[in-house]
Structures are given as C-alpha cells and as structure tokens.
Scaffold this active site. Structure first.
Site, PDB file in Angstrom:
ATOM      1  CE  LYS A   8      14.066  10.530  48.190  1.00  0.00           C
ATOM      2  NZ  LYS A   8      14.041   9.980  49.567  1.00  0.00           N
ATOM      3  CB  SER A  40      16.436  12.297  51.388  1.00  0.00           C
ATOM      4  OG  SER A  40      15.688  11.094  51.380  1.00  0.00           O
ATOM      5  CB  SER A  51      13.551  10.491  53.664  1.00  0.00           C
ATOM      6  OG  SER A  51      14.866  10.549  54.146  1.00  0.00           O
TER       7      SER A  51
END
Length: 557
Positions: free
Chosen positions: A167, A241, A265
């Site tokens: 990420k 996210s 997330s």
C-alpha cells in the site's frame, strides 16, 4: 444494554452540492454547520457520557499465553504454507514455492508475465486503478537475483520470488509515498520495517498500490489516481482504504499484500474483494517507516489470498524492530495450534442483534461460518451488545483529530489539493475540541477494559466484517466521488472496536451474495492471540466453496 444503532442522518451529496457543502465547512460560517452535523449524528450524548476513572492512555494490553511450539519467523512461514495444498486455480504462496522448486517456472518469467498483464490492466478505459507507482525494471532485477538464489538452492525464505504488493502508505526505498494524494511525492530513502522484512525474505515488491486519499474513507475511490475497480465486478467498489492491495491480491496478480488499518482499512477491502485480511494486535507489527496518520488506532498488516498466505506473511512481518516504541514490549508471535481443526472448547462470543444488523445475504453467509466453527466443536456464548454510539464517536474523534493534525501543514497552505470527501472529514477533525479528544482517549481506555472483561468468558467475538457487500461505484460522481455516510457506516459498523482497543481481528471470506459478490466474516480475539484467529479462519475457509473473480490472472502457467 439493549442493542441500539442510531440512524445516520447526513444526506448523500455529490457534484456541485458537495463542493458547496465543503466550501461552507471551510468558511467562516463553517463552525455552526459542523456543530449541527455532529450533533444531529449523536455526539451530544457521547459528550455527556462519563468514562469513569479511565485516564487518557491506552490500557496496557495483557501479554497473552506464551507459545507452546516456539519457532523462528522463517520456520513459522514454512509451516503455514505446508499446512494444506491449495486447489490449482489458486496461486498461493505454497503454489509459488512448489512451482519454483519443481522447475515449472522461475521468478523472472513470473515478473515478465505480471508486468505484461499489468500494462494492459492499468491503461485505457478498462483501467483497474490498482497501482500508483510501478518500477518494472527494478522488479525484474530483483526477480533475477531471486532466480539465481533458487537455482543455487539458497532461497532467503519461502517468500523468495513470491510477488507482493505494498500500500502506498508504507515507505519503500526509491518509491514516493504519496498516501494517495496528488501533492506528497517525497521519494523514500529507507524502507519501512515491513518493506525491509519483505526484501530480506526475497519477496518481489510489484509496486505501490492505490489507496483512498490519506486513508480517510472506507469506500476506495481516489480522485487523483482513479477509482480502484473490484475484480469480482469492475462496476463495484473495493472498499478502502487499502483498496489497491486488496484488488491486486483478489485478481491473482500476487498472493500477498501489505495494507494499513486505522478504521477497518485492511478488513473492509479484504471482505469486499473476497480475500483474507489481518489487523494484528496494536504494536504487533512495527509501524516504523509508515507515515503517522492516526497513531493511536493505526495498524499495518498482511492481506492474502488464503489464511495460510496471511499466516506466512504475518510470521515474517511481526515482532519488534527496536525503533517502534509500541512494538517493543510484546510476547513472541507464534502459530501454536495452527493446524488443529478440532475446536472443542473454543467459545464464540456473539451478540445476535448486532450480528444480524446487516444485509440478509451477509447475515446468512456469516451464519454459515458460525456453523462451520460449531461443527468443528466450538460453542456459541451470547455476549452483551456494544455501545455503538460511544464506539463510533470515540473512534471518529481520535482518528479524525489525528489525521487533521497530521495534514494541518498542507491544509493551511492548499486545502484544495485534497479531494472533497477528504476535506469534509478533515474539517470535522479540525472541529473537534481538545476536550473531545481527551474525552475520547478516556473512553478508549474504558472500552478496552470492558472488552477484556467480556472476553474473559469467550475466546473470539464473531460478526460480519461489513454489513453490506460491495456497493456499485457511483460513476456519475467520479472523479470526485460523493459523501455517503450511510454506506460508510455500513462498511465500518463492525470494525471500529478492534482499532479502538487494539485487539486483533481477522476477516475471512464466508461466501457470496446472490449477485456473486464476496462476503466476509470477522473474528476478533484477545491481544496477541493472532494464532487462534488464524486457526479458526482456516476452519471457515475449509468449509467455504472456492470461486474465482471475473478478473482472474495466472502467473505460474
């Protein structure tokens, strides 16, 4: 306490109306509008609710039982992937290890295939929006070094040559860490601890995955780098996210991903994309090299195609690094009992009104997961309802206050650089009072103590991961997206408590709804008992039929 959830009263807003709303929030008349917004959403009773004698500190998490089968992290990773053979259509870590060992393919061929596929998937009208930054030549060099080690019979670990995605909230040397923004482009000089551990294990970092801007929303629509498309149906969201990490793994581009979780997330996109996601105990995996967005509730952690994949990556990533203060004082991580499918004596804590406060298909699939666990010997114990309003406002105050503070230098200079949904949440974060934050930190302490008391009578708490499967992308609102607090609440309803208290939680696929979209079930455990969550997750996984998404890539053949 009877189960109660206050309805979300904020309107769904997009387009010009959203721009006008955000401009109002940021103007000189924004304060009363913000106060009405939070008051209508239930903040007043929270502000008046006493936290008792709780100080504004994280309650010390108890250390948990020591490992009964002590092994090194490398040995644990080997053990995880050897636990069970995967079906041929699932290119798990174990499948990569066997293919490399048997000479069916090598890391260089895999890297070339993946880059050719990504060149197609990440361009044009059919773009999946999974990556922010890729460096194919660098990945190819790492693959060549891995192939040489494998030929010589000296792999660095079972992850040597296995592709992984990270990420874009985690520093990887040589890559910018954008946090999903359009303005933060500093190139990291040093790897975050988790990235360094991946490199030391020989994993191939495919690139930096797209994410919700600064991780501030659970939807997964980025106004600057594009909406991440769900591999099960590209017209639906991935959740956020850690949206890109989940989509890359779900599509079969790699079996492993690294995400970050301040309010679900990791778990939300794992559930919506049909993969496994672990938010370990607070501090279990070092945050060194992860920009501090929400330090009191944030976690970095593994995502994977299967539970075995996540267990292997957890084994490699967890453990103190001497730099992260939170990660220092903890027991050794382990996989004791991981392979035992007999769950006799395991107590599943369920509050049925809470569990059933979700879409019918989600409830049905998660009840299937409960049946799989009870068929294996576990028993259900009913537990009290959580105080959802207190959990919501305590978590919202902490995470939004911390994100607003972390972004304050840039919001002072050029707030318009942020997307509209980020600006809305940052405005709310700046609106909270100092007294609100102290109040929230005290409630966090109290809620942690109360959850420990509940979990003295159960081993895990089981709920759906999300109350809904992946909603459709509101295409007409792109690229800015919309403010839709009803959807945000449905995605976050079951995940906030794990971030607030720091308790570990695992999302595991539990099947699919009638539209063929994945459903996830969440297992939350006591501090430092990730091994038990992974053990139960394997039981659920074994009982759940395997499907492949509409977009399904193969790298090994």
């Amino acid at each position: 306490m009877a189960y109660q959830r206050n309805p979300v009263k904020a309107p769904r807003v997009s387009g010009l109306a959203l721009k006008a709303f955000v401009n109002t929030l940021e103007s000189s008349v924004g304060a009363p509008v913000l106060e009405k917004l939070v008051r209508d959403s239930g903040i007043t009773p929270w502000r008046e609710l006493s936290p008792g004698d709780a100080p504004p500190l994280q309650f010390p998490l108890p250390p948990g039982a020591p490992a009964t089968e002590p092994q090194s992290p490398a040995e644990q990773a080997v053990r995880a992937i050897a636990a069970r053979a995967s079906p041929p259509e699932r290119e798990t870590v174990g499948a990569f290890v066997r293919a490399y060992r048997d000479g069916q393919v090598d890391p260089v061929t895999v890297a070339r295939r993946l880059h050719a596929t990504l060149d197609t998937l990440e361009q044009g009208d059919a773009r999946m929006g999974m990556f922010i930054t890729r460096k194919p030549e660098e990945v190819l060099r790492a693959a060549e070094a891995s192939a040489e080690r494998l030929r010589a019979g000296r792999p660095l670990s079972v992850l040597d040559g296995v592709p992984v995605v990270v990420k874009d909230e985690v520093d990887v040397a040589g890559y910018p860490t954008t946090l999903g923004t359009r303005f933060r482009n500093q190139v990291a000089a040093v790897d975050a601890t988790v990235a360094a551990r991946l490199r030391a294990a020989g994993a191939l970092i495919l690139g930096k995955a797209n994410m919700q801007e600064i991780g501030i929303n659970p939807i997964g629509l980025n106004p600057h780098h594009g909406a991440v498309r769900n591999p099960w149906n590209r017209g639906h969201i991935t959740g956020g996210s850690s949206s890109g990490s989940a989509a890359v793994v779900a599509a079969g581009l790699c079996p492993l991903g690294v995400g970050a979780d301040g309010g679900g997330s990791i778990r939300i996109p794992a559930a919506l994309c049909g993969i496994v996601g672990l938010k370990a105990t607070w501090g279990r995996i070092p945050e060194t090299g992860v920009p501090p967005l929400c330090w009191n509730v944030g976690h970095v952690g593994p995502m994977g195609l299967t539970v075995d994949d996540v267990a292997a990556l957890y084994a490699v990533l967890a453990g103190p690094d001497g730099k992260d203060v939170v990660a220092q004082n903890q027991p050794a991580h382990h996989l004791s009992g991981y392979e035992r499918a007999d769950l006799t004596g395991i107590r599943l804590g369920i509050c049925w009104p809470y569990f059933e406060d979700a879409a019918p298909d989600v409830v049905a699939r998660c009840k299937d997961a409960v049946k799989a666990l009870t068929d294996a010997g576990a028993v259900v114990v009913e537990i009290p309802a959580p105080d959802l309003n207190t959990v919501l406002w305590t978590h919202s105050c902490i995470i939004l206050s911390e994100m607003a503070e972390s972004m304050l230098p840039h919001t002072r200079e050029r707030v318009s650089d942020f997307g509209l949904d980020s600006r809305t949440n940052l405005a709310i974060g700046r609106h909270f009072r100092a007294t609100d934050l102290v109040h929230a930190l005290r409630h966090r302490h109290r809620l942690t103590r109360e959850l420990l008391a509940v979990m003295s009578g159960v081993d895990v708490i089981i709920t759906p991961t999300t109350a809904i499967s992946a909603p459709a992308i509101p295409e007409s609102t792109l690229p800015e997206g919309e403010s839709n607090l009803q959807v945000a609440d449905a995605l976050m309803r079951f995940v906030r408590e794990g971030n607030l208290t720091g308790f570990p939680a695992l999302s595991v696929p539990a099947g699919h709804d009638r539209a063929g979209l994945p459903v996830g079930v969440q297992l939350m455990g006591r501090p430092f008992e990730e091994h038990l969550l992974l053990r139960l997750g394997r039981v659920v996984e074994s009982a759940t039929p395997v499907r492949t998404p509409s977009l399904h890539v193969t790298a090994l053949r």
